[in-house]
Write a protein that holds these residues in place. Structure first.
Motif, PDB file in Angstrom:
ATOM      1  N   CYS A 181       0.447  -1.581   0.006  1.00 16.72           N
ATOM      2  CA  CYS A 181      -0.019  -0.046   0.096  1.00 16.72           C
ATOM      3  C   CYS A 181       0.614   1.255  -0.141  1.00 16.72           C
ATOM      4  CB  CYS A 181      -0.630   0.096   1.152  1.00 16.72           C
ATOM      5  SG  CYS A 181      -2.431  -1.323   0.874  1.00 16.72           S
ATOM      6  N   GLN A 182       2.092   1.143   0.175  1.00 13.90           N
ATOM      7  CA  GLN A 182       3.027   2.363   0.063  1.00 13.90           C
ATOM      8  C   GLN A 182       2.490   2.976   1.333  1.00 13.90           C
ATOM      9  OE1 GLN A 182       3.959   3.534  -3.880  1.00 13.90           O
ATOM     10  NE2 GLN A 182       4.824   1.274  -4.144  1.00 13.90           N
ATOM     11  N   GLY A 183       2.142   3.456   2.152  1.00 12.90           N
ATOM     12  CA  GLY A 183       1.522   3.852   3.179  1.00 12.90           C
ATOM     13  C   GLY A 183       0.378   4.328   3.012  1.00 12.90           C
ATOM     14  N   ASN A 184      -0.344   4.425   1.707  1.00  9.30           N
ATOM     15  CA  ASN A 184      -2.172   4.541   0.978  1.00  9.30           C
ATOM     16  C   ASN A 184      -2.991   4.215   2.435  1.00  9.30           C
ATOM     17  OD1 ASN A 184      -4.355   4.804  -0.028  1.00  9.30           O
ATOM     18  ND2 ASN A 184      -3.722   5.875  -2.140  1.00  9.30           N
ATOM     19  N   GLN A 185      -3.398   5.265   2.857  1.00 10.66           N
ATOM     20  CA  GLN A 185      -4.466   4.471   3.428  1.00 10.66           C
ATOM     21  C   GLN A 185      -5.989   4.278   3.068  1.00 10.66           C
ATOM     22  OE1 GLN A 185      -4.918   7.978   6.479  1.00 10.66           O
ATOM     23  NE2 GLN A 185      -3.384   7.698   8.052  1.00 10.66           N
ATOM     24  N   ALA A 186      -6.147   4.902   2.230  1.00  8.87           N
ATOM     25  CA  ALA A 186      -7.742   4.523   1.739  1.00  8.87           C
ATOM     26  C   ALA A 186      -6.777   3.006   1.746  1.00  8.87           C
ATOM     27  CB  ALA A 186      -8.042   4.808   0.790  1.00  8.87           C
TER      28      ALA A 186
END
Length: 186
Positions: free
Chosen positions: A160-165
């Motif tokens: 997800c590379q830090g993508n919260q969604a």
């Protein structure tokens, strides 16, 4: 302490990120609320035989809280008492303090931190492309046992590379897989 220590290490490997899901209208900023903190750890703790509980103690100027873990073997780990002063000495002030201290105590006891802080988001380069996590979601859905689920779950969160969604999608997929496994056992 051998059993609880081993179980806590396994649980911590499966902790979900503590996502900023609430908004402070006064500062116009997002923060991790207590429910999100609990949700990010309680499943992994329970799956490893650990019961999470918090005790509070009266204090005339604020609230004292201690986060503790009880393992199914009977071993218990108390994580130390924390005191926060109440901003106001009325029910609203003490309840606000109680929520804040429970969140802080839990995050300290579990080694959790909010998924991102303002400094990190300000210095991060804009993302050009949103990662595709479709294969990771399918791997979670088709995982055969809890060890495999833990591995593909961690891989999916990393992707997800830090993508919260995207992280929220991964967390939901894991919850759905765990529920399906419970249904299959019945």
């Amino acid at each position: 302490m051998k059993n609880i220590a081993s179980a806590l290490v396994k649980a911590q490997k499966a902790f979900a990120p503590a996502l900023k899901n609430a908004v402070n209208p006064h500062f116009r900023s997002k923060y991790v609320d207590l429910a999100s903190c609990v949700d990010s750890v309680v499943g992994a703790l329970n799956e490893n035989g650990i019961f999470l509980f918090q005790t509070t103690t009266e204090h005339p100027d604020g609230v004292i809280c201690e986060t503790s873990f009880l393992h199914e073997s009977g071993e218990r780990l108390d994580c130390g008492k924390l005191f926060f002063p109440a901003p106001k000495h009325d029910p609203q002030g003490f309840m606000s303090c109680l929520t804040y201290i429970r969140r802080a105590s839990l995050m300290a006891a579990t080694g959790q931190a909010p998924e991102d802080d303002d400094g990190n988001s300000a210095s991060r380069r804009p993302e050009v492309k949103t990662p595709d996590i479709t294969d990771h979601l399918l791997a979670i859905e088709s995982s055969g046992n809890s060890e495999e689920l833990a591995k593909v779950y961690k891989d999916a969160l990393d992707a997800c590379q830090g993508n919260q969604a995207l992280q929220a999608q991964v967390i939901q997929a894991k919850k759905a897989r765990v529920e399906r496994a419970k249904q299959e056992k019945v």
